[in-house]
Design a protein around this motif. Structure first.
Motif, PDB file in Angstrom:
ATOM      1  N   GLY A   1      -8.001   5.655 -13.556  1.00  0.00           N
ATOM      2  CA  GLY A   1      -7.045   4.561 -13.575  1.00  0.00           C
ATOM      3  C   GLY A   1      -7.381   3.460 -14.566  1.00  0.00           C
TER       4      GLY A   1
ATOM      5  N   SER B   1       0.181   5.216   0.897  1.00  0.00           N
ATOM      6  CA  SER B   1      -0.710   6.292   1.319  1.00  0.00           C
ATOM      7  C   SER B   1      -0.070   7.631   1.007  1.00  0.00           C
ATOM      8  CB  SER B   1      -1.005   6.181   2.817  1.00  0.00           C
ATOM      9  OG  SER B   1       0.186   6.316   3.563  1.00  0.00           O
TER      10      SER B   1
ATOM     11  N   LYS C   1      -5.618  12.277  -7.649  1.00  0.00           N
ATOM     12  CA  LYS C   1      -6.224  11.737  -8.866  1.00  0.00           C
ATOM     13  C   LYS C   1      -5.708  12.391 -10.145  1.00  0.00           C
ATOM     14  CE  LYS C   1     -10.480  12.586  -9.784  1.00  0.00           C
ATOM     15  NZ  LYS C   1     -11.960  12.660  -9.680  1.00  0.00           N
TER      16      LYS C   1
ATOM     17  N   SER D   1       0.843  -1.192   0.000  1.00  0.00           N
ATOM     18  CA  SER D   1       0.000   0.000   0.000  1.00  0.00           C
ATOM     19  C   SER D   1       0.879   1.243   0.000  1.00  0.00           C
ATOM     20  CB  SER D   1      -0.904   0.026   1.233  1.00  0.00           C
ATOM     21  OG  SER D   1      -1.755  -1.098   1.269  1.00  0.00           O
TER      22      SER D   1
ATOM     23  N   SER E   1      -3.809  -1.111  -8.310  1.00  0.00           N
ATOM     24  CA  SER E   1      -5.104  -0.458  -8.166  1.00  0.00           C
ATOM     25  C   SER E   1      -4.927   0.782  -7.311  1.00  0.00           C
ATOM     26  CB  SER E   1      -6.134  -1.403  -7.519  1.00  0.00           C
ATOM     27  OG  SER E   1      -5.725  -1.770  -6.222  1.00  0.00           O
ATOM     28  N   LYS E   2      -5.961   1.599  -7.276  1.00  0.00           N
ATOM     29  CA  LYS E   2      -5.895   2.788  -6.435  1.00  0.00           C
ATOM     30  C   LYS E   2      -7.277   3.155  -5.947  1.00  0.00           C
ATOM     31  CE  LYS E   2      -6.258   6.217 -10.132  1.00  0.00           C
ATOM     32  NZ  LYS E   2      -5.801   7.551 -10.558  1.00  0.00           N
ATOM     33  N   ASP E   3      -7.302   3.938  -4.900  1.00  0.00           N
ATOM     34  CA  ASP E   3      -8.547   4.441  -4.329  1.00  0.00           C
ATOM     35  C   ASP E   3      -8.409   5.957  -4.242  1.00  0.00           C
ATOM     36  OD1 ASP E   3     -10.603   5.291  -2.598  1.00  0.00           O
ATOM     37  OD2 ASP E   3     -10.681   3.348  -1.622  1.00  0.00           O
ATOM     38  N   ASN E   4      -9.056   6.649  -5.143  1.00  0.00           N
ATOM     39  CA  ASN E   4      -8.918   8.112  -5.163  1.00  0.00           C
ATOM     40  C   ASN E   4      -9.451   8.751  -3.888  1.00  0.00           C
ATOM     41  OD1 ASN E   4      -7.703   8.211  -7.691  1.00  0.00           O
ATOM     42  ND2 ASN E   4      -9.649   8.472  -8.770  1.00  0.00           N
TER      43      ASN E   4
ATOM     44  N   CYS F   1       6.910   3.475  -4.179  1.00  0.00           N
ATOM     45  CA  CYS F   1       5.742   4.129  -4.743  1.00  0.00           C
ATOM     46  C   CYS F   1       6.207   5.394  -5.451  1.00  0.00           C
ATOM     47  CB  CYS F   1       4.777   4.459  -3.609  1.00  0.00           C
ATOM     48  SG  CYS F   1       3.309   5.372  -4.069  1.00  0.00           S
TER      49      CYS F   1
ATOM     50  N   GLU G   1      -6.919   8.278  -1.421  1.00  0.00           N
ATOM     51  CA  GLU G   1      -5.620   8.750  -1.916  1.00  0.00           C
ATOM     52  C   GLU G   1      -4.536   7.700  -1.658  1.00  0.00           C
ATOM     53  OE1 GLU G   1      -6.236  13.565  -1.837  1.00  0.00           O
ATOM     54  OE2 GLU G   1      -5.148  12.663  -0.166  1.00  0.00           O
TER      55      GLU G   1
ATOM     56  N   LEU H   1      -2.587   4.007  -3.192  1.00  0.00           N
ATOM     57  CA  LEU H   1      -2.196   3.159  -4.314  1.00  0.00           C
ATOM     58  C   LEU H   1      -1.850   1.789  -3.755  1.00  0.00           C
ATOM     59  CD1 LEU H   1      -1.335   3.022  -7.380  1.00  0.00           C
ATOM     60  CD2 LEU H   1       0.967   3.610  -6.558  1.00  0.00           C
ATOM     61  N   TYR H   2      -2.169   0.737  -4.516  1.00  0.00           N
ATOM     62  CA  TYR H   2      -1.947  -0.617  -4.030  1.00  0.00           C
ATOM     63  C   TYR H   2      -1.241  -1.467  -5.092  1.00  0.00           C
ATOM     64  CZ  TYR H   2      -5.633   1.003  -0.921  1.00  0.00           C
ATOM     65  OH  TYR H   2      -6.385   1.741  -0.041  1.00  0.00           O
TER      66      TYR H   2
END
Length: 126
Positions: A56, A23, A30, A21, A72-75, A97, A78, A80-81
Motif C-alpha cells: 500500500g 472488512s 493484498k 472500516s 490505510s489498510k491492514d493486510n 468500499c 484484510e 481497509l480504512y
C-alpha cells in the motif's frame, strides 16, 4: 464466498471526524488495489481515495479531500480504512468500499470486475 462490508458511518457535525472500516473475506486481499468511493443521490459516484496492492505504498485522493482524509489498510486483518477529519456538509454521501481497482499515473478507477460493498452512510450537519 467474497464478502465486503463497510462500517463506521454515522452523523457528525462539521469539523468532526469519522473512521470508516471495510472488512473483507474470501478474497486475496493484498493482491488488489482498493479504495473508497462516494455517491450522493442524483450525482455520479466519485473517487475518495485509493491504495495500492501489497504494501500500500501508493495512495491517491480526490481533489476535494485536500489533506483531510487518510486511507490505510491492514493486510493481516484484510481490512481497509478511511480516516476522515475536518468533515463538512459537502462530505455527506454514501461511502462504498471498492476492491480491485486500476491504478496508474492518472490515479485510480473502478473496472468491470470491481467488487463493491453495500455502502455506509455519512451525514455531516452544519
Amino acid at each position: 464466498q467474497v464478502q465486503v462490508l463497510e462500517s463506521g458511518g454515522g452523523l457528525r457535525q462539521a469539523g468532526e471526524s469519522l473512521l470508516l472500516s471495510c472488512s473483507t473475506s474470501g478474497l486475496a486481499f493484498k493482491l488488489y488495489h482498493m479504495g473508497w468511493f462516494r455517491q450522493v443521490p442524483g450525482r455520479e459516484r466519485e473517487k475518495v481515495s485509493c491504495i495500492s496492492w501489497d504494501d500500500g505504498k501508493e495512495t491517491d485522493y480526490g481533489d476535494f479531500v485536500k489533506g483531510r482524509f487518510t486511507i490505510s489498510k491492514d493486510n493481516a486483518k484484510e481490512a481497509l480504512y478511511l480516516q476522515m477529519n475536518s468533515l463538512t456538509p459537502e462530505d455527506t454521501a454514501m461511502y462504498y468500499c471498492a476492491i480491485n481497482l486500476r491504478m496508474d499515473g492518472a490515479g485510480c478507477t473502478d473496472v468491470e470486475s470491481t467488487i463493491w460493498g453495500q455502502g455506509t452512510q455519512v451525514t455531516v450537519s452544519s
